[in-house]
Enzyme design. Structure first.
Site: not given
Ligand code: IPE
Ligand code: IPE
Ligand code: MG
Length: 255
Positions: A25, A67, A27, A69-70, A209, A22, A39
């Protein structure tokens, strides 16, 4: 030619490392660039991290690349991400073959544009005999639909009498997920500071973890990876037991 920095290998490595990549954007935004530049830079980080994991001998690496959702992002961004995926597959196939890395993909792959899907399937096939490492790309992936899908297919089998409800235990359920032959992730890294799973491996992450870093994905390099792995190697994974039990187990004195 640039010489690779030698990697100091932590004592205990995850068998399966999963990364929520993640921050692309942000960056780009910090540099007043369009998101796509982030990207693009992110794809370079993917290359570096895959190479580092291969060198370290991590057998499974899962990368959350896109994802479910993307799909609701602006059309131009989705198109650009699909183009980047296409370029990545085209550019990296020889590297994957040369390093005996098997490419896998999990998610609703039928939703990918045809040319990307075709190249993806071709690459999955071409690398299918590789065994040194498995690189799993989560593409158009959503964990809740993966779980709902599994439940539906189990229900269908029960209705047909192929499976009986008492047989449906954790193990059987897991065998209906995309990850049926992949071990659960030992470590999940999320870059860019967000503290959430974003619909990633909800069932499989039961005992993973977590390592969250403020570093944005395009800046995540070998050094950052090693920092995360060092941190992981110091953790005590108890799986519900007590610390004393774990100690006795390690020293072999558990009755
Ligand atoms: C991750 O970076 C890449 C994808 C989700 C495809 P983002 O694009 O989510 O970057 P931020 O979160 O907007 O910074
Ligand atoms: C998660 O990142 C998905 C990927 C890294 C591919 P997002 O940037 O889409 O996550 P949210 O929506 O901020 O939780
Ligand atoms: Mg994001």
């Amino acid at each position: 030619m640039t010489k690779t920095v030698s990697i100091e290998k932590p004592d205990r490595l995850p068998r399966h490392l999963a990364i929520i990549m993640d921050g692309n954007g942000r960056w780009a935004k910090r540099r007043f660039m369009p998101r796509i530049m982030g990207h693009r830079q992110g794809a370079k980080a993917v290359k570096e991290i895959v190479t580092a994991c291969r060198e370290l001998g991590i057998p499974y690496l899962t990368l959350y690349a896109f994802s479910k959702e993307n799909w609701s992002r602006p059309r131009e961004e989705v198109d650009a991400l699909m183009d980047l995926l296409y370029d990545y597959l085209q550019r990296e196939v020889d590297e994957l073959l040369g390093n005996r890395i098997r490419l896998r993909a999990i998610g609703e792959l039928y939703r990918l544009p045809e040319r990307v899907r075709n190249l993806l399937f071709e690459t999955l096939e071409r690398t299918s005999k590789n065994y040194e490492m498995q690189l799993v790309l989560a593409l158009s992936y959503g964990s809740r639909s993966e779980i709902a899908d599994a439940a539906r297919r189990i229900a269908e089998k029960c209705a047909k009498g192929v499976l009986s409800p008492p047989e449906v235990d954790e193990e059987t359920f897991a065998s209906f997920l995309y990850t049926s032959d992949i071990p659960d992730p030992d470590l999940i890294i999320r870059t860019s500071g967000e503290q959430r799973l974003s619909n990633f491996l909800l069932f499989q992450a039961a005992y993973s973890e977590f390592y969250i870093t403020e570093t944005l994905w395009p800046d995540f390099d070998r050094k950052e990876l090693l920092k995360a792995l060092q941190d992981y190697s110091m953790r005590e994974r108890r799986f519900g037991r007590t610390s004393d039990q774990i100690f006795l187990r390690c020293t072999g004195s558990e009755s």
